[in-house]
Write a protein that holds these residues in place. Structure first.
Motif, short mmCIF file in Angstrom:
data_model
loop_
_atom_site.label_atom_id
_atom_site.label_comp_id
_atom_site.label_asym_id
_atom_site.label_seq_id
_atom_site.Cartn_x
_atom_site.Cartn_y
_atom_site.Cartn_z
N UNK A 80 0.81 -1.22 0.00
CA UNK A 80 0.00 0.00 0.00
C UNK A 80 0.85 1.27 0.00
N UNK A 81 2.08 1.18 0.45
CA UNK A 81 2.91 2.37 0.60
C UNK A 81 4.38 1.99 0.43
N UNK A 82 5.16 2.94 0.00
CA UNK A 82 6.60 2.72 -0.08
C UNK A 82 7.31 4.03 0.22
N UNK A 83 8.59 3.92 0.51
CA UNK A 83 9.41 5.11 0.76
C UNK A 83 10.46 5.20 -0.33
N UNK A 84 10.57 6.38 -0.91
CA UNK A 84 11.61 6.65 -1.88
C UNK A 84 12.42 7.83 -1.34
N UNK A 85 13.42 8.28 -2.10
CA UNK A 85 14.31 9.29 -1.54
C UNK A 85 13.67 10.68 -1.50
N UNK A 86 12.71 10.83 -0.59
CA UNK A 86 12.17 12.16 -0.30
C UNK A 86 12.24 12.39 1.20
N UNK A 87 13.18 11.70 1.86
CA UNK A 87 13.28 11.79 3.31
C UNK A 87 14.63 12.32 3.76
N UNK A 88 14.60 12.99 4.91
CA UNK A 88 15.81 13.47 5.57
C UNK A 88 15.96 12.72 6.88
N UNK A 89 17.18 12.31 7.17
CA UNK A 89 17.44 11.56 8.40
C UNK A 89 18.74 12.02 9.03
N UNK B 151 22.40 -4.50 -2.07
CA UNK B 151 21.19 -4.21 -2.82
C UNK B 151 21.50 -3.23 -3.94
N UNK B 152 21.02 -3.53 -5.14
CA UNK B 152 21.21 -2.63 -6.27
C UNK B 152 20.04 -1.69 -6.44
N UNK B 153 18.83 -2.19 -6.17
CA UNK B 153 17.61 -1.41 -6.33
C UNK B 153 16.78 -1.53 -5.05
N UNK B 154 16.06 -0.46 -4.71
CA UNK B 154 15.20 -0.48 -3.54
C UNK B 154 15.93 -0.29 -2.23
N UNK B 155 17.13 0.26 -2.30
CA UNK B 155 17.90 0.44 -1.06
C UNK B 155 17.30 1.51 -0.17
N UNK B 156 16.53 2.44 -0.74
CA UNK B 156 15.88 3.47 0.06
C UNK B 156 14.75 2.89 0.90
N UNK B 157 13.94 2.01 0.30
CA UNK B 157 12.87 1.36 1.06
C UNK B 157 13.44 0.44 2.13
N UNK B 158 14.51 -0.25 1.79
CA UNK B 158 15.16 -1.12 2.77
C UNK B 158 15.68 -0.33 3.96
#
Length: 319
Positions: A163-172, A187-194
């Motif tokens: 239903x939801x995912x996180x992509x690189x629109x976050x600050x940490x 990981x080559x792809x999806x490392x932001x969600x991971x």
């Protein structure tokens, strides 16, 4: 008075065509004297003149030139996670924001996100972003928008249920990045969600702010073009579930786990592999990019889409 520093991390490989707009957008950030900004660009062994394009872009910035940038250069790894980790290791900032080389930062993004983290003592916050095509025309109906999940359980369920995912629109915070071990370089792809999944498992819920953080440019050669094919998305989600399947029962109910397994088509006989290999994902991304070009040709000729697939198959059979 010392103000918090934000480090913008930008990996790039053969991005000569788009890196200038990225640099200009970071340089145009509105700080109001409340944050300091540095831009760390990590060149992953580019061969298309990217480094020269970076030099030209910085030289072309209008006065007053307050842009603070650094360039790190490595041999080609093909791993954005590797490049991001090297950039964050070199970063001087308390806060980290990752921006792809072909994306454009919105002027107030860094100030809004950093101000929220400073005033709330939170460690991760994120916003929405817009998508445009290769000519920077807005793609209607393709916005990314976050959701204010009430707790980590709701966020995890939403991620794994599709239903939801996180992509690189976050600050940490750099501290939080250290705590969870940084990006997973396997990981080559999806490392932001991971990474966000590990933030949540560590007890840090990403806080959604109703702001637009950046413009994501779909130019057909994006690394994530392979996600246009559902089977790639499903394989990645299955791999993510496999990676954290022993931790999820500590956070989710049995019914939620069952829902996730149904959504990801996981049964007792399902063989869960690791993430899609770089070679396989790159091949699929190339196929999809070429298919879109052939599809466009067929549309102009007034022929059907199945003809586009047959044309592509014929091309590949003679390759």
């Amino acid at each position: 008075m010392t103000v918090p520093r934000v480090s913008v991390i930008t990996p790039v490989y053969n991005g000569a065509d788009h890196i200038a707009a990225c640099i200009a957008s970071v340089a145009a950030s509105v700080t109001c004297g409340r944050i300091a900004v540095e831009h760390i660009i990590i060149d992953d062994g580019s061969t298309d003149g990217t480094v020269a394009a970076i030099d030209r872009a910085v030289t072309a910035l209008p006065p007053p030139r307050t842009y603070e940038g650094r360039l790190l250069r490595f041999r080609h790894s093909g791993k954005p996670a590797y490049c991001r980790n090297r950039g964050i290791e070199a970063a001087k900032g308390k806060y980290i924001f990752c921006l792809d080389h072909d994306d454009i930062l919105v002027q107030n993004t860094l100030r809004y996100l950093a101000s929220h983290l400073e005033t709330t003592a939170s460690e991760i916050a994120y916003g929405d972003f817009l998508r445009c095509d290769s000519t920077m025309v807005y793609e209607i109906g393709r916005d990314y928008y976050g959701w204010p999940h009430p707790n980590g359980r709701a966020a995890l369920y939403s991620i794994f249920n599709g239903d939801h995912f996180y992509q690189h629109s976050f600050m940490f915070t750099k501290r939080l990045w250290h705590q969870v071990g940084g990006y997973d370089e396997a990981i080559t792809y999806g490392e932001d969600l991971d990474l966000c999944t590990r933030f949540i498992l560590a007890g840090h819920l990403p806080i959604h702010l109703p702001i637009t953080t950046h413009i994501h440019r779909n130019h057909g050669k994006n690394l994530t073009a392979c996600y246009a094919h559902r089977s790639v998305w499903l394989a990645e989600k299955q791999a993510l579930y496999h990676k954290y399947m022993h931790q999820l029962p500590l956070h989710l109910t049995p019914d939620q786990i069952s829902d996730i397994q149904d959504a990801l088509q996981i049964t007792a006989s399902t063989h869960l592999n690791g993430p899609l290999s770089q070679k396989a994902a790159a091949a699929l991304a190339g196929f999809l990019y070429e298919y879109r070009e052939v599809e466009t040709e067929q549309r102009k000729k007034g022929t059907d889409l199945f003809s586009a697939i047959r044309t592509l198959d014929l091309r590949n059979s003679h390759a």
